[in-house]
Write a protein that holds these residues in place. Sequence first.
Motif, PDB file in Angstrom:
ATOM      1  N   GLU A   1       0.825  -1.206   0.000  1.00  0.00           N
ATOM      2  CA  GLU A   1       0.000   0.000   0.000  1.00  0.00           C
ATOM      3  C   GLU A   1       0.859   1.256   0.000  1.00  0.00           C
ATOM      4  OE1 GLU A   1      -3.830  -0.052   2.454  1.00  0.00           O
ATOM      5  OE2 GLU A   1      -2.647  -1.654   3.376  1.00  0.00           O
ATOM      6  N   ILE A   2       1.902   1.241   0.796  1.00  0.00           N
ATOM      7  CA  ILE A   2       2.790   2.399   0.863  1.00  0.00           C
ATOM      8  C   ILE A   2       3.460   2.619  -0.493  1.00  0.00           C
ATOM      9  CG2 ILE A   2       4.897   3.301   1.930  1.00  0.00           C
ATOM     10  CD1 ILE A   2       4.051   1.780   4.497  1.00  0.00           C
ATOM     11  N   ALA A   3       3.915   1.540  -1.102  1.00  0.00           N
ATOM     12  CA  ALA A   3       4.557   1.638  -2.427  1.00  0.00           C
ATOM     13  C   ALA A   3       3.586   2.177  -3.450  1.00  0.00           C
ATOM     14  CB  ALA A   3       5.071   0.266  -2.850  1.00  0.00           C
ATOM     15  N   SER A   4       2.347   1.658  -3.446  1.00  0.00           N
ATOM     16  CA  SER A   4       1.341   2.110  -4.409  1.00  0.00           C
ATOM     17  C   SER A   4       1.028   3.587  -4.227  1.00  0.00           C
ATOM     18  CB  SER A   4       0.068   1.271  -4.248  1.00  0.00           C
ATOM     19  OG  SER A   4      -0.956   1.732  -5.103  1.00  0.00           O
ATOM     20  N   ALA A   5       0.859   4.021  -2.967  1.00  0.00           N
ATOM     21  CA  ALA A   5       0.544   5.421  -2.701  1.00  0.00           C
ATOM     22  C   ALA A   5       1.687   6.347  -3.098  1.00  0.00           C
ATOM     23  CB  ALA A   5       0.217   5.606  -1.220  1.00  0.00           C
ATOM     24  N   ALA A   6       2.918   5.823  -3.013  1.00  0.00           N
ATOM     25  CA  ALA A   6       4.092   6.624  -3.383  1.00  0.00           C
ATOM     26  C   ALA A   6       4.390   6.554  -4.873  1.00  0.00           C
ATOM     27  CB  ALA A   6       5.308   6.152  -2.596  1.00  0.00           C
TER      28      ALA A   6
END
Length: 229
Positions: free
Chosen positions: A38-43
């Motif tokens: 999720e963090i990777a996708s949001a970034a």
Amino acid sequence: MTTGVRRRMGVEERRQQLIGVALELFARRSPDEVSIDEIASAAGISRPLVYHYFPGKLSLYEAALKRAAQDLASRFEEPHEGSLGGRLLRVMRRFFDFVDEHGPGFSALMRGGPAVGSSATNALIDSVRQVAYEQILSHLRVDDPPARLELVVRSWISLVESTALLWLDGRRIPRAELELKLVHDFAALAAVSAAFDEEMTALLRHMLKDEPNDGPFTDLAARLISLAS
């Protein structure tokens, strides 16, 4: 037609971006529930690239916590102007702004989360408490606090934390009411101690001498007197 070109970020810039993204996600859900994906996708980057900047979720959480801790500590900074009751009320408003904005992350930190128990996390939490403690002493103009005063201030800081956690569970009491209550609680703790100690009595008198008629400490005193009548 123009084609957008994604700017390549430097190492530190990318790290700060990931910390910011993590904080935004942690503000909505407990860190335990937020995945690296999720963090990777949001970034807007791949999962392996996240691990290029942070060896794991725990290290990213600790980095995000460090930034949040610095922000939270700054909420206790207040100009030495006006009555002490008014200053404490402004501090409580800023503190609850933070709790309101970072509810799940704040709750996970205090109750148990992925980084809780690590030496780095404990040090950060303690650093915020120490900043709060030192700020209160500076407003009281005390450099070498007696044992009873230290007990009052540190007990009050713990009360502020526990009150914020209880408030997050349903927010059943209006926030403004709690902010004022905590200012009253500080005065009440000091008053109980002053009733049994001359040094605390002098300090309490100093606290109250510049309190206006419409200040929170005066309001509490009036309410307590009315109970006895």
